[in-house]
Motif scaffolding. Sequence first.
Motif, PDB file in Angstrom:
ATOM      1  N   SER A  39      19.454 -33.086  11.136  1.00 22.56           N
ATOM      2  CA  SER A  39      18.077 -32.995  10.652  1.00 22.56           C
ATOM      3  C   SER A  39      17.549 -34.338  10.153  1.00 22.56           C
ATOM      4  O   SER A  39      16.348 -34.511   9.979  1.00 22.56           O
ATOM      5  N   ASP A  40      18.466 -35.279   9.905  1.00 24.71           N
ATOM      6  CA  ASP A  40      18.032 -36.596   9.430  1.00 24.71           C
ATOM      7  C   ASP A  40      17.842 -37.593  10.578  1.00 24.71           C
ATOM      8  O   ASP A  40      17.544 -38.752  10.353  1.00 24.71           O
ATOM      9  N   ARG A  41      18.004 -37.134  11.812  1.00 23.91           N
ATOM     10  CA  ARG A  41      17.837 -38.019  12.965  1.00 23.91           C
ATOM     11  C   ARG A  41      16.361 -38.083  13.373  1.00 23.91           C
ATOM     12  O   ARG A  41      15.590 -37.154  13.151  1.00 23.91           O
ATOM     13  N   VAL A  42      15.999 -39.190  13.995  1.00 24.97           N
ATOM     14  CA  VAL A  42      14.624 -39.408  14.450  1.00 24.97           C
ATOM     15  C   VAL A  42      14.586 -39.339  15.977  1.00 24.97           C
ATOM     16  O   VAL A  42      15.433 -39.934  16.644  1.00 24.97           O
ATOM     17  N   TYR A  43      13.604 -38.608  16.517  1.00 27.26           N
ATOM     18  CA  TYR A  43      13.412 -38.508  17.964  1.00 27.26           C
ATOM     19  C   TYR A  43      11.923 -38.655  18.236  1.00 27.26           C
ATOM     20  O   TYR A  43      11.132 -37.791  17.826  1.00 27.26           O
ATOM     21  N   ILE A  44      11.539 -39.727  18.910  1.00 26.39           N
ATOM     22  CA  ILE A  44      10.114 -39.946  19.170  1.00 26.39           C
ATOM     23  C   ILE A  44       9.882 -40.306  20.630  1.00 26.39           C
ATOM     24  O   ILE A  44      10.797 -40.734  21.342  1.00 26.39           O
TER      25      ILE A  44
END
Length: 248
Positions: free
Chosen positions: A67-72
């Motif tokens: 949940s602390d990962r970034v996906y953009i």
Amino acid sequence: MSDQAPKRLNKYISDTGLCSRREADKLIDQKRVSVNNHPPELGTKIGPNDIVKVDGKIVGAVAKDKSDRVYIVYNKPIGITCTTERHVKGNIIDAIGHKARIFPVGRLDKPSEGLIILTSDGDIVNKILRAENAHDKEYEVTVNQPISERFVKRMARGVPILGTVTKPCVVKPTGKNTFTIILTQGLNRQIRRMCEFLGYEVTKLKRTRIMHLELKALKPGQWRNLTQHELTTLQNAVKASSKTAPSN
């Protein structure tokens, strides 16, 4: 560290988004990594109470549910270089200015524009790149002269570049000098090389889609987070990844 089963040190470091597993192994070999303030052995497993440091700085574990990962997704403008090396003028990291440590999945050439995925999840980067040959990437292309029926058929059938013949792909004319192309492989500068082989020069190249991810209303230079549905679909799509290939 979050409550989870022990994992190999290189995977632990990769999962944090710091670098790939291979690069993590190099850091360990170079004695730049410590576990509980002691130099680790290759293959060391990290448990919930272990403290990992790289160059003296603590590397926090990824949350169990990531949940602390970034996906953009980012609409890369022409002139931006897909590198994490900050000394390179016009690098993609400075262009986006995200507060998290992110890196691009694959690349788009500096003269090209369009959709690219960036993330802080090192594990999914490896899976996407390994699975790349199984998934669609769609581009809008403009060339320097009118396209012919022969050109479209040859592009779709495959042409010889880089010591191989490109895989069959979907090519649709959209105008006098324009067409869309859907690839399922990612050879270096593939579209430009294919066009050059047939006597055409690409004057504009824009990636509009990777798998189910699309640019939609994103303007050049804008980015957005993946929706939960998009992320779940992406994770499911790369579960069975096995073959490594460079991006276009």
